[in-house]
Design an enzyme around this catalytic site. Structure first.
Site, PDB file in Angstrom:
ATOM      1  N   LYS A 174     -59.745  -8.945   4.859  1.00 58.87           N
ATOM      2  CA  LYS A 174     -59.388  -7.878   5.781  1.00 58.87           C
ATOM      3  C   LYS A 174     -58.138  -8.244   6.581  1.00 58.87           C
ATOM      4  O   LYS A 174     -57.945  -9.397   6.979  1.00 58.87           O
ATOM      5  CB  LYS A 174     -60.547  -7.594   6.735  1.00 58.87           C
ATOM      6  CG  LYS A 174     -61.761  -7.011   6.036  1.00 58.87           C
ATOM      7  CD  LYS A 174     -61.487  -5.619   5.492  1.00 58.87           C
ATOM      8  CE  LYS A 174     -62.690  -5.055   4.783  1.00 58.87           C
ATOM      9  NZ  LYS A 174     -62.532  -3.635   4.431  1.00 58.87           N
ATOM     10  N   ASP A 203     -57.119  -5.628   2.446  1.00 60.74           N
ATOM     11  CA  ASP A 203     -57.562  -4.285   2.822  1.00 60.74           C
ATOM     12  C   ASP A 203     -57.292  -4.083   4.307  1.00 60.74           C
ATOM     13  O   ASP A 203     -57.880  -4.758   5.152  1.00 60.74           O
ATOM     14  CB  ASP A 203     -59.052  -4.151   2.529  1.00 60.74           C
ATOM     15  CG  ASP A 203     -59.606  -2.770   2.832  1.00 60.74           C
ATOM     16  OD1 ASP A 203     -58.810  -1.884   3.227  1.00 60.74           O
ATOM     17  OD2 ASP A 203     -60.820  -2.571   2.669  1.00 60.74           O
ATOM     18  N   GLU A 229     -54.726  -2.560  -0.061  1.00 64.84           N
ATOM     19  CA  GLU A 229     -55.628  -1.402   0.024  1.00 64.84           C
ATOM     20  C   GLU A 229     -55.485  -0.673   1.350  1.00 64.84           C
ATOM     21  O   GLU A 229     -55.429  -1.301   2.408  1.00 64.84           O
ATOM     22  CB  GLU A 229     -57.069  -1.876  -0.161  1.00 64.84           C
ATOM     23  CG  GLU A 229     -58.105  -0.767  -0.112  1.00 64.84           C
ATOM     24  CD  GLU A 229     -59.502  -1.264  -0.410  1.00 64.84           C
ATOM     25  OE1 GLU A 229     -60.460  -0.602   0.019  1.00 64.84           O
ATOM     26  OE2 GLU A 229     -59.636  -2.312  -1.073  1.00 64.84           O
ATOM     27  N   GLU A 255     -60.906   5.433  -0.929  1.00 63.60           N
ATOM     28  CA  GLU A 255     -62.298   5.376  -0.514  1.00 63.60           C
ATOM     29  C   GLU A 255     -62.641   6.476   0.486  1.00 63.60           C
ATOM     30  O   GLU A 255     -63.804   6.842   0.644  1.00 63.60           O
ATOM     31  CB  GLU A 255     -62.635   4.015   0.086  1.00 63.60           C
ATOM     32  CG  GLU A 255     -62.012   3.749   1.439  1.00 63.60           C
ATOM     33  CD  GLU A 255     -62.433   2.408   2.014  1.00 63.60           C
ATOM     34  OE1 GLU A 255     -63.258   2.399   2.936  1.00 63.60           O
ATOM     35  OE2 GLU A 255     -61.930   1.387   1.532  1.00 63.60           O
ATOM     36  N   ASP A 278     -65.321   6.072  -4.096  1.00 63.86           N
ATOM     37  CA  ASP A 278     -66.663   5.546  -3.848  1.00 63.86           C
ATOM     38  C   ASP A 278     -67.652   6.535  -4.457  1.00 63.86           C
ATOM     39  O   ASP A 278     -67.680   7.707  -4.073  1.00 63.86           O
ATOM     40  CB  ASP A 278     -66.909   5.370  -2.352  1.00 63.86           C
ATOM     41  CG  ASP A 278     -68.180   4.598  -2.064  1.00 63.86           C
ATOM     42  OD1 ASP A 278     -69.253   5.039  -2.523  1.00 63.86           O
ATOM     43  OD2 ASP A 278     -68.109   3.549  -1.403  1.00 63.86           O
ATOM     44  N   HIS A 305     -64.687   1.798  -5.139  1.00 64.31           N
ATOM     45  CA  HIS A 305     -65.066   1.194  -3.865  1.00 64.31           C
ATOM     46  C   HIS A 305     -66.583   1.155  -3.811  1.00 64.31           C
ATOM     47  O   HIS A 305     -67.257   2.100  -4.208  1.00 64.31           O
ATOM     48  CB  HIS A 305     -64.517   2.046  -2.715  1.00 64.31           C
ATOM     49  CG  HIS A 305     -64.894   1.558  -1.358  1.00 64.31           C
ATOM     50  ND1 HIS A 305     -65.982   2.054  -0.661  1.00 64.31           N
ATOM     51  CD2 HIS A 305     -64.346   0.608  -0.568  1.00 64.31           C
ATOM     52  CE1 HIS A 305     -66.077   1.447   0.503  1.00 64.31           C
ATOM     53  NE2 HIS A 305     -65.110   0.561   0.591  1.00 64.31           N
ATOM     54  N   GLU A 342     -66.366  -4.351  -6.895  1.00 67.00           N
ATOM     55  CA  GLU A 342     -66.433  -4.924  -5.555  1.00 67.00           C
ATOM     56  C   GLU A 342     -67.844  -5.423  -5.271  1.00 67.00           C
ATOM     57  O   GLU A 342     -68.824  -4.708  -5.480  1.00 67.00           O
ATOM     58  CB  GLU A 342     -66.037  -3.865  -4.522  1.00 67.00           C
ATOM     59  CG  GLU A 342     -66.012  -4.379  -3.103  1.00 67.00           C
ATOM     60  CD  GLU A 342     -65.369  -3.398  -2.138  1.00 67.00           C
ATOM     61  OE1 GLU A 342     -65.050  -3.827  -1.007  1.00 67.00           O
ATOM     62  OE2 GLU A 342     -65.181  -2.220  -2.500  1.00 67.00           O
TER      63      GLU A 342
END
Length: 389
Positions: A174, A203, A229, A255, A278, A305, A342
């Site tokens: 992250k 991300d 991302e 996502e 997702d 996702h 993921e």
């Protein structure tokens, strides 16, 4: 197939001292909304939605609007149900909880159909391209909103080294909570801890405008990250396109996008190199098939996702099994043109304890469940433990 019973379950589990942060929010709990459908022959199917924000609005959409319609349908085949439910809620439900609710219903219908026919969902979708999928760990979150360089970087290096020790060769970390300068230090520390051959992604959870995203993207390029991302908010299509045009690191996103219609615009406006629908959010298995068709027509990669319970992961595994290499090569390479999945590594009993089967990483891969439908069985004792009345 006719559906005769619908049950919804809101599940929550507190994180306590393990609360973590992305660029957008704290995560003091993990939550989701499961739906259990029963067909007229007694076959049961499970689906999931409601893991984005509060689960209760998704539950309400099913209980008060979509569920009564579903019970009235004479034919509850997944495609028939999807088109009818979406059309009947189009005026007020093109995005958000209604589409999440349709997603949950759709996944459960595919689970039932597979069980009735004695086939896995991936077989019904046209057959498997692969029986196992390379997994990347999602971790490297923030433990607090303040930054102590010596403490936080040392903790981060220990954390990511632990992922490598578990058998991962790919990790998504992250970024976006801190300044570009401070996050650059975190990026460089992770690369140093894991070495040059470890595959890394970042991300931002749409933390930047296009200028700051480009600055961060150059840091990621220097550290040889393989995708960036959600660099900017999902509504900022021009910002996405600008970031993509200025950087060589592939741009990923989607996502927070819904249905083929949202992805049509997202793709046509040149926003991304990799789409990330997702399955529990964007419209379920039926709609992700449509979204993947759009992506392949534009020679774009699809990496779903995954954020939720074991049902979400099982659905993603069935979809990943059928995704084509994009573009095709005789020997596909994970991420470059071969789909990956993921595998979030934050503590989540809703994912790790919910199913009687376990997803176990072996040589960096997860096996696609082979049983009928989604190929997994829900442990009702775990449902009862985490269910919110």
């Amino acid at each position: 197939m006719k559906i005769v019973n619908i049950e919804t379950f809101v599940l929550k589990t507190p994180m306590g001292k393990e609360t973590f942060f992305s660029s957008q929010a704290a995560f003091p709990e993990r939550n989701s909304m499961l739906v259990r459908l029963t067909a007229d022959d007694g076959t049961v199917g499970w689906g999931e939605g409601g893991q984005y924000g509060p689960a209760e609005p998704v539950k309400a959409c099913i209980e008060y609007v979509l569920g009564p319609q579903l019970l009235a349908f004479g034919d509850c085949s997944p495609g028939v149900v999807w088109e009818n439910l979406y059309a009947r809620t189009r005026d007020f439900g093109q995005k958000g909880p209604y589409v999440e609710a349709i997603s949950a219903i759709d996944i459960a219908l595919w689970d039932i159909l597979g069980k009735q026919l004695g086939s896995s969902v991936s077989t019904l979708l046209g057959g498997r391209m692969r029986d196992k999928v390379r997994a990347y760990g999602t971790g490297g979150y923030y433990s607090s909103t303040s930054f102590d360089a010596d403490r936080d970087i040392a903790e981060l290096k220990d954390l990511v080294s632990g992922y490598a020790g578990q058998g991962f060769g790919m990790l998504k970390m992250k970024i976006g909570l801190l300044s570009v300068r401070d996050d650059a230090r975190r990026v460089e520390a992770v690369r140093l801890a894991l070495g040059d051959d470890f595959v890394l992604f970042a991300d931002a959870n749409h933390a930047y405008n296009s200028n700051s995203a480009i600055a961060m993207g150059r840091v990621l390029e220097a550290a040889n990250f393989q995708f960036f991302e959600e660099p900017v908010p999902p509504e900022d299509r021009e910002g996405y396109a600008r970031v993509r045009s200025r950087l060589d690191v592939p741009i990923a996103g989607g996502e927070a996008e819904y249905t083929r219609y949202g992805f049509r615009d997202f793709i046509e406006q040149g926003c991304v190199d990799i789409i990330q629908p997702d399955i529990c959010v964007a419209g379920g298995i039926s709609e992700v098939r449509q979204i993947v068709s759009l992506a392949t027509a534009h020679n774009l990669r699809t990496i779903p996702h995954v954020w939720g319970s074991g049902i979400a992961l099982a659905a993603a595994m069935q979809v990943c099994a059928v995704l084509p290499a994009m573009p095709y090569t005789h020997t596909p390479i994970p991420v470059q043109n071969e789909p990956v999945v993921e595998f979030d590594r934050t503590r989540n009993p809703l994912r790790d304890d919910l199913l009687t089967e376990s997803f176990i990483l072996e040589d960096g891969y997860l096996q696609v469940p082979t049983g009928a439908g989604l190929g997994v069985t829900v442990d009702m004792d775990v449902v009862a433990r985490y269910r919110v009345a």
